[in-house]
Structure formats: C-alpha cells, structure tokens
Design a protein around this motif. Structure first.
Motif, mmCIF file in Angstrom:
data_model
loop_
_atom_site.group_PDB
_atom_site.id
_atom_site.type_symbol
_atom_site.label_atom_id
_atom_site.label_comp_id
_atom_site.label_asym_id
_atom_site.label_seq_id
_atom_site.Cartn_x
_atom_site.Cartn_y
_atom_site.Cartn_z
ATOM 1 N N GLU A 408 -12.062 -0.940 -47.860
ATOM 2 C CA GLU A 408 -11.061 -1.969 -48.685
ATOM 3 C C GLU A 408 -11.846 -2.969 -49.110
ATOM 4 N N ALA A 409 -12.729 -3.561 -48.356
ATOM 5 C CA ALA A 409 -13.454 -4.809 -48.678
ATOM 6 C C ALA A 409 -14.848 -4.467 -49.357
ATOM 7 N N TYR A 410 -15.585 -3.575 -48.848
ATOM 8 C CA TYR A 410 -16.957 -3.206 -49.114
ATOM 9 C C TYR A 410 -17.167 -1.690 -50.012
ATOM 10 N N LEU A 411 -18.134 -1.720 -50.769
ATOM 11 C CA LEU A 411 -18.686 -0.375 -51.370
ATOM 12 C C LEU A 411 -19.183 0.349 -50.090
ATOM 13 N N SER A 412 -18.587 1.615 -49.875
ATOM 14 C CA SER A 412 -19.366 2.489 -48.671
ATOM 15 C C SER A 412 -19.357 3.760 -49.430
ATOM 16 N N LEU A 413 -20.588 4.294 -49.589
ATOM 17 C CA LEU A 413 -20.712 5.549 -50.502
ATOM 18 C C LEU A 413 -21.446 6.346 -49.294
ATOM 19 N N THR A 414 -21.158 7.718 -49.227
ATOM 20 C CA THR A 414 -21.857 8.860 -48.500
ATOM 21 C C THR A 414 -21.960 9.977 -49.334
ATOM 22 N N PRO A 415 -22.861 10.742 -48.748
ATOM 23 C CA PRO A 415 -23.084 12.171 -49.399
ATOM 24 C C PRO A 415 -22.098 13.281 -49.362
ATOM 25 N N ALA A 416 -21.409 13.058 -48.180
ATOM 26 C CA ALA A 416 -20.225 14.261 -48.155
ATOM 27 C C ALA A 416 -19.060 13.733 -48.915
ATOM 28 N N GLN A 417 -18.767 12.472 -48.984
ATOM 29 C CA GLN A 417 -17.530 11.891 -49.559
ATOM 30 C C GLN A 417 -17.862 11.945 -51.062
ATOM 31 N N HIS A 418 -18.779 11.405 -51.625
ATOM 32 C CA HIS A 418 -18.807 10.858 -52.858
ATOM 33 C C HIS A 418 -20.194 11.601 -53.700
ATOM 34 N N ASP A 419 -20.828 12.621 -52.952
ATOM 35 C CA ASP A 419 -22.033 13.532 -53.557
ATOM 36 C C ASP A 419 -23.051 12.179 -54.083
ATOM 37 N N THR A 420 -23.206 11.440 -53.448
ATOM 38 C CA THR A 420 -24.294 10.138 -53.798
ATOM 39 C C THR A 420 -24.973 9.796 -52.727
ATOM 40 N N ASP A 421 -26.224 9.343 -52.834
ATOM 41 C CA ASP A 421 -27.008 8.730 -51.846
ATOM 42 C C ASP A 421 -26.010 7.947 -50.737
ATOM 43 N N GLY A 422 -26.434 7.445 -49.449
ATOM 44 C CA GLY A 422 -25.533 6.561 -48.886
ATOM 45 C C GLY A 422 -25.771 5.125 -49.255
ATOM 46 N N PHE A 423 -24.959 4.606 -49.596
ATOM 47 C CA PHE A 423 -25.131 3.088 -49.934
ATOM 48 C C PHE A 423 -23.896 2.293 -49.687
ATOM 49 N N PHE A 424 -24.264 1.209 -49.413
ATOM 50 C CA PHE A 424 -23.525 -0.004 -48.670
ATOM 51 C C PHE A 424 -23.679 -1.160 -49.687
ATOM 52 N N ALA A 425 -22.174 -1.948 -50.007
ATOM 53 C CA ALA A 425 -22.684 -3.221 -50.738
ATOM 54 C C ALA A 425 -21.463 -3.924 -50.503
ATOM 55 N N ALA A 426 -21.599 -5.265 -50.211
ATOM 56 C CA ALA A 426 -20.518 -6.261 -49.972
ATOM 57 C C ALA A 426 -20.778 -7.407 -51.153
ATOM 58 N N VAL A 427 -19.591 -7.814 -51.811
ATOM 59 C CA VAL A 427 -19.589 -8.968 -52.975
ATOM 60 C C VAL A 427 -19.491 -10.154 -52.145
ATOM 61 N N LEU A 428 -19.995 -11.235 -52.239
ATOM 62 C CA LEU A 428 -19.582 -12.515 -51.409
ATOM 63 C C LEU A 428 -19.664 -13.403 -52.736
ATOM 64 N N GLN A 429 -18.708 -14.413 -52.683
ATOM 65 C CA GLN A 429 -18.711 -15.323 -53.341
ATOM 66 C C GLN A 429 -18.858 -16.843 -53.068
ATOM 67 N N ARG A 430 -19.565 -17.684 -53.554
ATOM 68 C CA ARG A 430 -19.920 -19.295 -52.897
ATOM 69 C C ARG A 430 -18.699 -19.961 -53.678
ATOM 70 N N ASP A 431 -17.929 -20.719 -52.760
ATOM 71 C CA ASP A 431 -16.820 -21.761 -53.167
ATOM 72 C C ASP A 431 -17.263 -22.798 -53.988
ATOM 73 N N LEU A 432 -16.456 -23.153 -54.985
ATOM 74 C CA LEU A 432 -16.462 -24.321 -55.743
ATOM 75 C C LEU A 432 -16.414 -25.726 -54.933
ATOM 76 N N PRO A 433 -17.039 -26.710 -55.289
ATOM 77 C CA PRO A 433 -17.013 -27.710 -54.455
ATOM 78 C C PRO A 433 -15.330 -28.289 -54.685
ATOM 79 N N GLU A 434 -14.822 -29.011 -53.581
ATOM 80 C CA GLU A 434 -13.728 -29.715 -54.046
ATOM 81 C C GLU A 434 -13.667 -30.641 -54.596
ATOM 82 N N VAL A 435 -12.645 -30.699 -55.608
ATOM 83 C CA VAL A 435 -12.427 -31.882 -56.397
ATOM 84 C C VAL A 435 -11.328 -33.079 -55.765
ATOM 85 N N LYS A 436 -11.949 -34.060 -55.383
ATOM 86 C CA LYS A 436 -11.174 -34.958 -54.843
ATOM 87 C C LYS A 436 -10.003 -35.550 -55.920
ATOM 88 N N GLU A 437 -8.922 -35.842 -55.419
ATOM 89 C CA GLU A 437 -7.693 -36.476 -56.442
ATOM 90 C C GLU A 437 -7.933 -37.870 -56.217
#
Length: 443
Positions: A408-437
């Motif tokens: 659900e959260a990450y890319l998770s590939l395996t030879p048996a399930q996807h016929d690819t090499d086994g890979f993992f990947a996670a995408v992280l985003q850096r927060d934007l600075p808060e804008v003070k009112e």
C-alpha cells in the motif's frame, strides 16, 4: 564452433575462475569473454548457461558431494550437474572428459564410480534441509522466511529460474514502437513490458552483440523493476535531481530521459571507476543534462554545500542484493554478505540521512534497494522517519496508480509475484515550511 569436449573444458575454466576470484561473477564473465573474442555466440551461450546452472544449484551439488564423501571442487560439481541436472550417463560424460587436446582430463576411476552411483537419481532429495533444497544461504533463511511466510518456497523457487532480458528504450533517441519493430526484424520476439512504459522483454537467450541499438545508445539493459524504481523519482523537465549512489548510471540514464534532456541530473558515487563508465554511457545515450560527482564518503563536503537544493534525490542504497539472486546467483554465496549485513544496514542509514540534506522543501527523497530483507527496506524507512522530522511517506497509489498488487505504501517487487528482480522503494516528501499568518492576512 567448438567441439563439445573443448566447450566443456572452456566452461570448466570459467567455473574455476569464478570459484577462486573474489569479484562478482558477471565481471569475471565479461573479462573472460573479452579474451575469447573469436568465440561464436552459440558457444558463449552454452558456456555461460552452464556456469549459471552451476551457480544456481551450488548448495544441492555440494550436498551430493558431501553425501558421497567427495571434495566440493568445480570439476566435481560439474560432473554431478551433468549427471543429475542434465541427465547424462557415464558413457556420455566419458566422451566429453576424454583427456584429448583442449578437452577435460580423462575421468578417474573414483569419478567414474561416483557417476555410476548417481545415475538415474533426482537432483532434489527428501533428506535435503530447506536451505539446501531452496538454495538459500543460512544467514538469509530466517529473514526471508519471516518476510514471505507461506510464500517463501515459491519465491525461492522463482529465484532459480533464468530471468528474461530486460531492455529500456532511450526516449532521447528512439520510441518503443520503433525498437519493438527493429528487434522483431532480428527474429527475437520482443514483448513490451507490462508496466514500465519504455520497457521491452526478450525471453530468448542471445549475445548482446546482436543488438545494434545497444551500441547506438537507443537501448539499455535494465530490468523492469529497476525501470519502475527510476520512474518513481518522477523527475520533470527542468528539475534538479541527485542520484546519490549512481554506480554505473543505469537509473541516472532513465531519469535523464524522463527529463527530456532539460534540467540537471548529478550522478554521485564514491567509486571513480563506476562513474567513468557512467560518463561514457551518458555520452552515448545523448543525456547532455547529466554530470557526475565523485564523493569521498556519504558525508562529503559537496553535500553540505548543496543542502536543500534538489527537487528529487534518489538513494539506490548498497544492499545485500537478495533481490538479484536469479540474475546473479553467485551473490548468495559471497562470504561478505553473511559477514556484512549489520554493517550494510548501518551504512544504509548513514547514506539515507546524509542524502536527505540535499532535498529542498517540498522535494522528494526516493529510497530503494534490490533487497528482499525487511531490515534493509521497511525497517530503514521506519528508523529514518523516527529520527528525521519533516519527512512523510507518499503512498504508492498517489504517485503510481498503475502499480497494482504492490504494498500500500511502498513499491515491493519480487520474482515470483512480478517476474522482475526483487526491488523495494519508498517515496518520502519533505514538508514545506509553515507560513505564519500575519495580522494583515487575518483581516
């Protein structure tokens, strides 16, 4: 074309060289065939195929030798494979191991006796422990069993099947439609990859010298899983991107093409030799928006000076390589994998923490491995998020809705399930600075 006996001796020479060298088998194979440039493609294919079979079934072959009190040598393993793996009888093997010029030394009485005992026996025996039967080294057995549960045997079985040849079309020079037509004209029956938009698969075993598009830079050898990881970077034309552990640049090339030659991709690595190879590949591919940067370590001063200046940062971290075992079967038996897993995990954490400094507010950090071990994948992300405020996971469906059947959260590939090499990947985003009112905004 070599005679079968000379072909067998040449294969044995290569197997012995791989056995005694500390380097990965693919590097040894490349060097070996460079010294045999006049060898025909059919001979190369047969010799390489025999080597791969021997590496894929090393634990089983060693088990049989131990069972019969024989030493675990390349020659003995080859004799057992010819008998149990290929079903050849003693007379057939005698004709190959005949002691003539350039042929293997003639069989000894002791070797002949072993062939008689093994004749008609199945390669897999009921007494084999799981780690032998499934060709899984001791150090990885428990982690992989925990990772896959009831699917462990299916995954390990898939690891023993030869992979298809994965190709990526370099869209700076060609289209997938054109490449499919060109490869079909060569009689190679190419197939478009199911998910990777520029991927092509070839199921036939062939010499890469048959592919002119590799020489021109229109095609690159790259597994579909690796292409999908590069795709998650989602680099746009005009972006600034850092490929932090670029190696020879496979993903750098894919990212540069995504950006249509606009913006900047910096391929970073501590190995100058790998980056030299990367530079050559970038030039051939026409990726003029990419450059290389040699780092002294994961904390090089170059990183501090460019803090917060990249839209995208990819960390394709050094790892155990458990996801590549079907492509690189020797990797599972390298002693450094057993001894170095803890130090690898610590290095991955340091690299991820340092590379994160390059990400600008609102930018993305992609962490990837070709490992199947949770300690190197989900565990690293959990630890990083606990120690590094200001980053959050971007769930996979938000950025890659076509990658179904994945975590659900990450890319998770395996030879048996996807016929690819086994890979993992996670995408992280850096927060934007808060804008003070301000009071004016409130009004």
């Amino acid at each position: 074309m070599l005679t079968p006996a000379i072909q067998m001796q040449t294969a044995l020479d290569l197997i012995q060289e791989v056995d005694r060298a500390a380097r990965p088998a693919d590097a040894i194979v490349s060097a070996f065939f460079r010294t045999h440039r006049k060898m025909e493609d059919a001979d190369r294919g047969a010799i390489f195929g025999l080597l791969q079979d021997m590496l894929r079934h090393r634990a089983r072959l060693g088990w049989w030798l131990a069972r019969h009190g024989r030493s675990d040598t390349p020659r003995n393993r080859l004799l057992v494979w010819l008998t149990l793996g290929q079903g050849r009888g003693p007379d057939q093997i005698h004709r190959l191991f005949n002691g003539r010029k350039f042929a293997p030394e003639a069989l000894s009485q002791n070797e002949h006796s072993l062939l008689i005992k093994l004749q008609g026996v199945a390669l897999i025996h009921r007494d084999m422990p799981d780690e032998v039967r499934l060709e899984c080294p001791d150090w990885a057995l428990a982690p992989l069993q925990a990772r896959f549960g009831d699917g462990f045997e299916a995954e390990m079985t898939a690891m023993l099947t030869p992979p298809t040849l994965g190709l990526r079309v370099n869209t700076l020079k060609a289209t997938r439609k054109d490449m499919l037509r060109e490869l079909a004209n060569l009689g190679l029956s190419p197939e478009p990859s199911e998910v990777a938009p520029n991927g092509i698969r070839i199921r036939k075993r062939l010499s890469l010298t048959r592919l002119p598009a590799l020489k021109s830079g229109a095609l690159e050898v790259q597994d579909e899983g690796s292409q999908l990881v590069a795709g998650l970077v989602d680099a746009q034309p005009g972006d600034r991107v850092a490929d932090f552990c670029a190696g020879a640049g496979g993903k750098t090339l894919a990212i540069a093409a995504q950006m249509q030659g606009k913006g900047l991709v910096v391929a970073c690595d501590i190995n100058q030799g790998r980056l030299k190879r990367c530079t050559e590949r970038l030039r051939k591919a026409g990726a003029h928006n990419a450059q290389t940067q040699v780092l002294t370590s994961e904390t090089d001063k170059w990183i501090k000076r460019r803090k917060g200046s990249f839209d995208r940062v990819l960390v394709d971290a050094p790892c155990s390589g458990t996801g590549t075992w079907r492509r690189n079967p020797d990797a599972r038996w390298r002693p450094e994998e057993e001894q170095g897993l803890e130090s690898l995990i610590a290095l991955q954490a340091r690299i991820l923490a340092s590379a994160a400094r390059l990400v600008k507010p609102g930018g993305r950090l992609v962490y990837a491995t070709c490992s199947l071990l949770p300690e190197e994948n989900e565990g690293q992300i959990e630890t990083f998020l606990a120690k590094t405020p200001g980053f959050k996971v971007v769930p996979l469906p938000q950025i890659a809705p076509d990658l179904r059947s994945c975590h659900e959260a990450y890319l998770s590939l395996t030879p048996a399930q996807h016929d690819t090499d086994g890979f993992f990947a996670a995408v992280l985003q850096r927060d934007l600075p808060e804008v003070k009112e301000t009071p004016e905004d409130a009004e």
